[in-house]
Design an enzyme around this catalytic site. Structure first.
Site, PDB file in Angstrom:
ATOM      1  N   TYR A  64       0.841  -1.178   0.031  1.00 25.74           N
ATOM      2  CA  TYR A  64      -0.177   0.188  -0.100  1.00 25.74           C
ATOM      3  C   TYR A  64       0.858   1.194   0.121  1.00 25.74           C
ATOM      4  CZ  TYR A  64      -3.926   2.954   1.630  1.00 25.74           C
ATOM      5  OH  TYR A  64      -4.883   4.106   1.640  1.00 25.74           O
ATOM      6  N   LYS A  67       0.999   4.392  -2.652  1.00 23.62           N
ATOM      7  CA  LYS A  67       0.615   5.914  -2.034  1.00 23.62           C
ATOM      8  C   LYS A  67       1.809   6.528  -2.253  1.00 23.62           C
ATOM      9  CE  LYS A  67      -3.465   4.947  -1.546  1.00 23.62           C
ATOM     10  NZ  LYS A  67      -4.677   5.486  -2.503  1.00 23.62           N
TER      11      LYS A  67
HETATM   12  P1  NAI Z   1     -13.226   2.026   0.832  1.00 23.64           P
HETATM   13  O1  NAI Z   1     -12.846   0.565   0.775  1.00 23.64           O
HETATM   14  O2  NAI Z   1     -14.181   2.228   1.659  1.00 23.64           O
HETATM   15  O3  NAI Z   1     -13.927   2.389  -0.916  1.00 23.64           O
HETATM   16  C1  NAI Z   1     -13.016   2.267  -1.839  1.00 23.64           C
HETATM   17  C2  NAI Z   1     -13.880   2.072  -3.078  1.00 23.64           C
HETATM   18  O4  NAI Z   1     -13.319   1.810  -4.079  1.00 23.64           O
HETATM   19  C3  NAI Z   1     -15.117   1.098  -2.772  1.00 23.64           C
HETATM   20  O5  NAI Z   1     -16.260   1.699  -3.546  1.00 23.64           O
HETATM   21  C4  NAI Z   1     -14.649  -0.160  -4.017  1.00 23.64           C
HETATM   22  O6  NAI Z   1     -15.617  -0.675  -4.596  1.00 23.64           O
HETATM   23  C5  NAI Z   1     -13.778   0.615  -4.994  1.00 23.64           C
HETATM   24  N1  NAI Z   1     -12.891  -0.103  -5.818  1.00 23.64           N
HETATM   25  C6  NAI Z   1     -11.871  -1.010  -5.422  1.00 23.64           C
HETATM   26  N2  NAI Z   1     -11.501  -1.679  -6.327  1.00 23.64           N
HETATM   27  C7  NAI Z   1     -11.874  -1.083  -7.437  1.00 23.64           C
HETATM   28  C8  NAI Z   1     -11.474  -1.355  -8.637  1.00 23.64           C
HETATM   29  N3  NAI Z   1     -10.576  -2.115  -9.273  1.00 23.64           N
HETATM   30  N4  NAI Z   1     -12.189  -0.515  -9.691  1.00 23.64           N
HETATM   31  C9  NAI Z   1     -12.879   0.548  -9.428  1.00 23.64           C
HETATM   32  N5  NAI Z   1     -13.365   0.583  -8.091  1.00 23.64           N
HETATM   33  C10 NAI Z   1     -12.702  -0.163  -7.011  1.00 23.64           C
HETATM   34  O7  NAI Z   1     -12.100   3.226   0.851  1.00 23.64           O
HETATM   35  P2  NAI Z   1     -11.964   4.673   1.541  1.00 23.64           P
HETATM   36  O8  NAI Z   1     -11.616   4.532   2.881  1.00 23.64           O
HETATM   37  O9  NAI Z   1     -13.087   5.366   1.129  1.00 23.64           O
HETATM   38  O10 NAI Z   1     -10.451   4.961   0.464  1.00 23.64           O
HETATM   39  C11 NAI Z   1     -10.556   6.039  -0.635  1.00 23.64           C
HETATM   40  C12 NAI Z   1      -9.492   5.996  -0.912  1.00 23.64           C
HETATM   41  O11 NAI Z   1      -8.808   7.043   0.082  1.00 23.64           O
HETATM   42  C13 NAI Z   1      -8.384   5.076  -1.138  1.00 23.64           C
HETATM   43  O12 NAI Z   1      -7.576   5.516  -2.346  1.00 23.64           O
HETATM   44  C14 NAI Z   1      -7.654   5.089   0.139  1.00 23.64           C
HETATM   45  O13 NAI Z   1      -6.362   4.245  -0.145  1.00 23.64           O
HETATM   46  C15 NAI Z   1      -7.370   6.279   0.540  1.00 23.64           C
HETATM   47  N6  NAI Z   1      -7.292   6.534   1.920  1.00 23.64           N
HETATM   48  C16 NAI Z   1      -7.951   6.182   2.842  1.00 23.64           C
HETATM   49  C17 NAI Z   1      -7.786   6.592   4.331  1.00 23.64           C
HETATM   50  C18 NAI Z   1      -8.708   5.864   5.350  1.00 23.64           C
HETATM   51  O14 NAI Z   1      -8.363   6.402   6.519  1.00 23.64           O
HETATM   52  N7  NAI Z   1      -9.894   5.444   5.103  1.00 23.64           N
HETATM   53  C19 NAI Z   1      -6.495   7.160   4.654  1.00 23.64           C
HETATM   54  C20 NAI Z   1      -5.682   7.323   3.450  1.00 23.64           C
HETATM   55  C21 NAI Z   1      -5.941   6.970   2.108  1.00 23.64           C
END
Ligand code: NAI
Length: 247
Positions: free
Chosen positions: A155, A159
């Site tokens: 990851y 990032k």
């Molecule tokens: P989440 O897991 O709640 O949502 C991720 C979304 O991406 C889901 O709707 C999923 O279906 C979609 N997804 C996964 N694989 C996919 C693919 N191959 N093609 C299209 N869509 C796909 O994640 P969250 O927490 O909302 O994170 C969003 C972004 O923020 C991510 O890039 C994550 O790495 C980043 N992030 C999140 C943090 C956190 O604490 N939640 C912290 C730092 C970064």
């Protein structure tokens, strides 16, 4: 006048979590929002939930790891609207485990979605932005992409890589009227952090000067700012939205 009136915005991973909060904010600000996600059921529920805010939230089933499917979806948007103004590269996954236990499969899955996915979506969309000499691309990094984290070799590689790509694209595409920036969220209360043990979350809250985890809306607002013309002179920046977790 709304901040994104008549802008055409793609949000990847918009079915849930941070992406879903962004879909809401962008729709509130007048954008046509197109969700690219693999999760059909959750996206339908999201669109249904926000139908009173906007009737201009659309879904294309897109797996960001597949360039062909991404390109096809982008072309359909061009056929319909003749432009794409905003791309939010938000989709991401985790497959956490310590380096010594990490399998090649776990490594590759995360690289495919978080890094190649961002490459693919930008590859498919940027040429249309270049044609119009206008575009806003926002990539989602993470606080751990800046500082590393135990159990996240795969990851963190993605990032950190996203920060590198953001800076390259800011240089290459800036002259074509496209702003490319990244947001580095801290720990945000979504499904993604639901696997983090309570003890660790308490420790993180303790270490954050603002004393809490972030909310999806905090990141959605950063996406919104960087996608708006208020941020027109911001390019190649990495905006930390982490409550001051790392200073
Ligand atoms: P989440 O897991 O709640 O949502 C991720 C979304 O991406 C889901 O709707 C999923 O279906 C979609 N997804 C996964 N694989 C996919 C693919 N191959 N093609 C299209 N869509 C796909 O994640 P969250 O927490 O909302 O994170 C969003 C972004 O923020 C991510 O890039 C994550 O790495 C980043 N992030 C999140 C943090 C956190 O604490 N939640 C912290 C730092 C970064």
């Amino acid at each position: 006048m709304k901040r994104l009136e008549n802008k055409i915005a793609i949000i990847t991973g918009g079915a849930q979590g941070i992406g879903k909060a962004a879909v809401k904010r962008f729709a509130e600000e007048g954008a046509v929002v197109i969700i690219w996600d693999v999760n059909e059921e959750k996206t339908s529920a999201t669109i249904n939930e926000f139908k009173n805010i906007s009737s201009r939230i659309e879904f294309q089933k897109v797996d960001v790891t597949k360039l062909e499917s991404v390109s096809e979806a982008a072309k359909k948007i061009i056929d319909k609207y003749n432009k794409i103004d905003i791309l939010i590269n938000n989709a991401g996954i985790t497959r956490d485990t310590s380096f010594l236990k990490m399998t090649s499969e776990q490594w590759q899955q995360v690289i495919d979605v978080n890094l190649t996915g961002v490459f693919n979506c930008t590859k498919a969309v940027a040429p249309f932005m270049v044609e119009k000499l206008y575009g806003k691309i926002v990539n989602t990094s993470s606080v751990v992409g800046l500082y590393g984290n135990f159990g996240q070799t795969n990851y963190v590689a993605t990032k950190s890589g996203i920060i590198g790509m953001t800076k390259v694209w800011a240089r290459e595409l800036g002259r074509k009227g496209i702003n490319v920036n990244a947001v580095a969220p801290g720990f945000i209360a979504t499904e993604m952090v639901s696997t983090v043990p309570e003890k660790v979350l308490d420790m993180l809250k303790e270490r954050t000067p603002l004393g809490k985890l972030g909310e999806p809306e905090d990141i959605a607002n950063a996406y919104l700012f960087l996608s708006s013309d208020e941020a027109k002179f911001i390019n190649g920046a990495v905006l930390s939205v982490d409550g001051g977790l790392v200073l």
